[in-house]
Design a protein around this motif. Structure first.
Motif, PDB file in Angstrom:
ATOM      1  N   ILE A 174      39.484  42.206  36.341  1.00 45.33           N
ATOM      2  CA  ILE A 174      39.273  42.475  37.776  1.00 45.33           C
ATOM      3  C   ILE A 174      37.934  43.182  37.985  1.00 45.33           C
ATOM      4  O   ILE A 174      37.167  42.866  38.918  1.00 45.33           O
ATOM      5  N   GLN A 179      35.276  40.682  37.813  1.00 51.30           N
ATOM      6  CA  GLN A 179      35.173  39.847  39.014  1.00 51.30           C
ATOM      7  C   GLN A 179      34.539  40.645  40.175  1.00 51.30           C
ATOM      8  O   GLN A 179      33.701  40.114  40.954  1.00 51.30           O
ATOM      9  N   TYR A 215      35.444  34.836  45.713  1.00 54.86           N
ATOM     10  CA  TYR A 215      35.922  36.189  45.374  1.00 54.86           C
ATOM     11  C   TYR A 215      36.433  36.864  46.630  1.00 54.86           C
ATOM     12  O   TYR A 215      35.689  37.017  47.609  1.00 54.86           O
ATOM     13  N   ASN A 216      37.768  37.311  46.536  1.00 52.16           N
ATOM     14  CA  ASN A 216      38.346  38.089  47.635  1.00 52.16           C
ATOM     15  C   ASN A 216      38.310  39.540  47.191  1.00 52.16           C
ATOM     16  O   ASN A 216      39.184  40.027  46.458  1.00 52.16           O
ATOM     17  N   THR A 226      38.740  42.290  48.653  1.00 51.88           N
ATOM     18  CA  THR A 226      39.847  43.163  49.089  1.00 51.88           C
ATOM     19  C   THR A 226      41.054  42.999  48.169  1.00 51.88           C
ATOM     20  O   THR A 226      41.669  43.992  47.731  1.00 51.88           O
ATOM     21  N   GLU A 227      41.402  41.722  47.883  1.00 51.06           N
ATOM     22  CA  GLU A 227      42.554  41.482  46.998  1.00 51.06           C
ATOM     23  C   GLU A 227      42.273  41.985  45.577  1.00 51.06           C
ATOM     24  O   GLU A 227      43.159  42.534  44.909  1.00 51.06           O
ATOM     25  N   LEU A 228      41.023  41.754  45.181  1.00 52.12           N
ATOM     26  CA  LEU A 228      40.668  42.221  43.836  1.00 52.12           C
ATOM     27  C   LEU A 228      40.783  43.740  43.735  1.00 52.12           C
ATOM     28  O   LEU A 228      41.258  44.284  42.728  1.00 52.12           O
ATOM     29  N   GLN A 229      40.352  44.405  44.743  1.00 54.31           N
ATOM     30  CA  GLN A 229      40.448  45.869  44.723  1.00 54.31           C
ATOM     31  C   GLN A 229      41.912  46.328  44.737  1.00 54.31           C
ATOM     32  O   GLN A 229      42.277  47.300  44.047  1.00 54.31           O
ATOM     33  N   SER A 230      42.751  45.623  45.492  1.00 51.28           N
ATOM     34  CA  SER A 230      44.191  45.966  45.506  1.00 51.28           C
ATOM     35  C   SER A 230      44.813  45.706  44.125  1.00 51.28           C
ATOM     36  O   SER A 230      45.604  46.509  43.603  1.00 51.28           O
ATOM     37  N   ALA A 231      44.458  44.539  43.535  1.00 47.87           N
ATOM     38  CA  ALA A 231      44.990  44.193  42.202  1.00 47.87           C
ATOM     39  C   ALA A 231      44.527  45.192  41.163  1.00 47.87           C
ATOM     40  O   ALA A 231      45.286  45.594  40.264  1.00 47.87           O
ATOM     41  N   GLU A 244      43.816  48.287  41.707  1.00 45.75           N
ATOM     42  CA  GLU A 244      44.576  49.527  41.890  1.00 45.75           C
ATOM     43  C   GLU A 244      45.952  49.434  41.243  1.00 45.75           C
ATOM     44  O   GLU A 244      46.408  50.370  40.566  1.00 45.75           O
TER      45      GLU A 244
END
Length: 511
Positions: free
Chosen positions: A186, A189, A244-245, A247-252, A254
């Motif tokens: 992550i 990415q 690349y999303n 926001t989703e990557l940052q949530s994943a 976390e």
């Protein structure tokens, strides 16, 4: 034919030895000896009369004087050599009965010197105390076993938890690796998206600058080409950036980072828990041993109680030779109670001298007289250690197994033993008093044509009366049994046959 008896030097010495005997009982010997002395007296008187008569006749006629001698013929017959001795009756088997339990003797059915039979129950114990002790031990065993089982269960649970922790530790390690990889991917990415975003911003800035310049010089083809190139490059970057999303990557990221930290904590926890106490195996073995000891104690108490119930039973028919306890006595396990000697396995023990020792061997047959009753016997044992008797003579103990004992036999009484040491049939025999000996060996005097002749002989076995002649003598020869004067080789003698002695005795008696 009747032969008179004359002891040899060896036989005299043998008869001085303790317990050295012949086949004839003592009472019969005395009677025979008395008869022989009386008979010999009459023979000597008759011989003197004959000598006087011969001297008188020779004196008148001038003839040679002939010395009268008693003779008998060497004849063939059967002979049995025996060793006779007195001994003591003893048992070949005895058993000391020990108490197999600790308790109080409530009944005792043995009496010193009394008969007991195989299977007789002769000792009883007080069962009350033993029964109480048994119940106490059984309860203690149950309590101990409960505690032991609880301890073992706890130890097993500790081992189970350690084993489970070890499994969980391995799983936690796998998850830590997984989430570490996830965070890494992550982050990679996000890093790429940031890079593309920065590239797009930079391109946009360049396009704005080129557009501004192109507005000032609309005719510049170079600026137009550059603008178009940068617009294409920006379009490409934005297209790639659209993959690349963030926001989703940052949530994943976390979530993965949180799981990673959680499994790292579990890994540390399980690593500590997976190490089981190394002494658990020894503790479990100890508990197992304690349980076995507890069960053995209960089993022993139960066995003791059963032994006490059974009492003491006689193993063989016998005679009570000692009693070591009394009724009502409290005994401990191993206390001697009484001793029984087997009355069906008995022996007569005799002592023999060195002169008889060479004649006897294991397996020889014997006759044993006890209290006037005769029994068959077999020589069963030779003691290898000689012992001195009261006179200092070395004697060897010999055991004669009695083959047909009955209830007339009493342990410890005297026994008369006639041991058959050798037997021969149809051999040449002469009375034992015919045998003489000197430095050259054994010899006898033989009358040949009225002349005394010495013949060296080899002798074999002997009984109380006769001796076997192995060589040196022929059947039918006249052998001197007794004489009134010392003989010399070639001396002229007058032989008096045994029949003639009896005639002379009768004549003298008639006078």
């Amino acid at each position: 034919m009747i032969f008179k008896k004359k002891e040899t030097e060896k036989s005299k010495e043998e008869k001085k030895m303790e317990n050295q005997v012949t086949e004839t009982p003592v009472s019969e010997k005395k009677e025979k000896k008395a008869k022989k002395k009386g008979k010999k007296k009459w023979i000597i008187i008759a011989a003197v009369v004959v000598v006087i008569g011969i001297i008188a006749v020779s004196g008148m006629k001038g003839k040679e004087v002939k010395i009268p001698v008693n003779v008998t013929q060497a004849l063939k017959g059967d002979i049995t050599q025996t060793v006779e001795s007195s001994g003591v009756v003893a048992s070949e088997e005895e058993k000391v009965y020990f108490s197999e339990v600790s308790g109080t003797v409530t009944d005792l059915k043995v009496v010193l010197g009394a008969d007991v039979k195989a299977g007789d129950n002769v000792v009883s114990y007080d069962l009350a105390d033993l029964e109480t002790e048994l119940k106490k031990v059984e309860l203690e065993t149950k309590a101990n076993n409960y505690g032991i089982d609880a301890t073992v269960t706890s130890l097993n649970e500790s081992q189970r938890k350690a084993s489970e922790a070890a499994t969980n530790y391995e799983d936690a390690k796998k998850y830590v690796a997984h989430y570490s990889d996830c965070v890494s991917q992550i982050n990679g990415q996000l890093s790429k998206a940031t890079e593309l975003s920065n590239q797009a911003a930079a391109l946009e800035a360049e396009i704005a600058e080129v557009t501004k310049k192109l507005a000032a010089k609309p005719e510049s083809e170079k600026l137009q080409e550059k603008l178009e190139s940068k617009q294409k490059e920006l379009k490409k970057v934005k297209k790639e950036l659209s993959n690349y999303n963030v926001t989703e990557l940052q949530s994943a990221l976390e979530v993965c980072a949180g799981d990673l930290e959680a499994y790292k904590a579990l890994e540390k926890q399980y690593e500590a828990e997976k190490e089981a106490d190394p002494s658990i195996g020894s503790q479990k073995a100890q508990q197992s041993a304690l349980k076995e000891v507890s069960n053995l104690t209960a089993a022993q108490a139960k066995e003791n109680y059963q032994k006490a119930q059974a009492g003491v039973t006689i193993d063989f028919n016998g005679i009570v030779s000692s009693v070591d306890v009394v009724k009502g006595q409290t005994v401990t396990e191993g206390t001697p109670l009484f001793t029984v000697k087997n009355s069906e396995k008995v022996k007569a023990t005799i002592a023999v001298s060195k002169y008889d020792l060479e004649k006897i061997a294991i397996g020889q047959k014997a006759k044993v007289t006890i209290n006037g009753n005769e029994y068959d016997g077999t020589l069963s044992n030779l003691n290898k250690i000689a012992q001195a008797n009261q006179s200092g003579t070395s004697m060897v103990n010999v055991d004669i197994h009695i083959e047909n004992p009955d209830d007339k036999i009493f342990i410890g009484v005297e026994a008369k033993v006639y041991l058959e040491t050798a037997k021969k049939e149809q051999v040449l025999l002469i009375p034992i008093e015919c045998v003489n000996s000197d430095t050259k060996g054994e010899f006898c005097w033989v009358i040949v044509d009225g002349v005394a002749t010495r013949k060296d002989i080899e002798i074999g076995i002997s009984d109380d009366t006769y001796t076997e002649v192995v060589s040196g003598l022929n059947e039918g020869e006249q052998v001197v049994t007794d004489m009134t004067v010392a003989l010399e080789e070639g001396m002229t003698v007058m032989a008096i046959e045994a029949g003639a002695e009896e005639s002379t005795d009768a004549a003298v008696a008639a006078e």
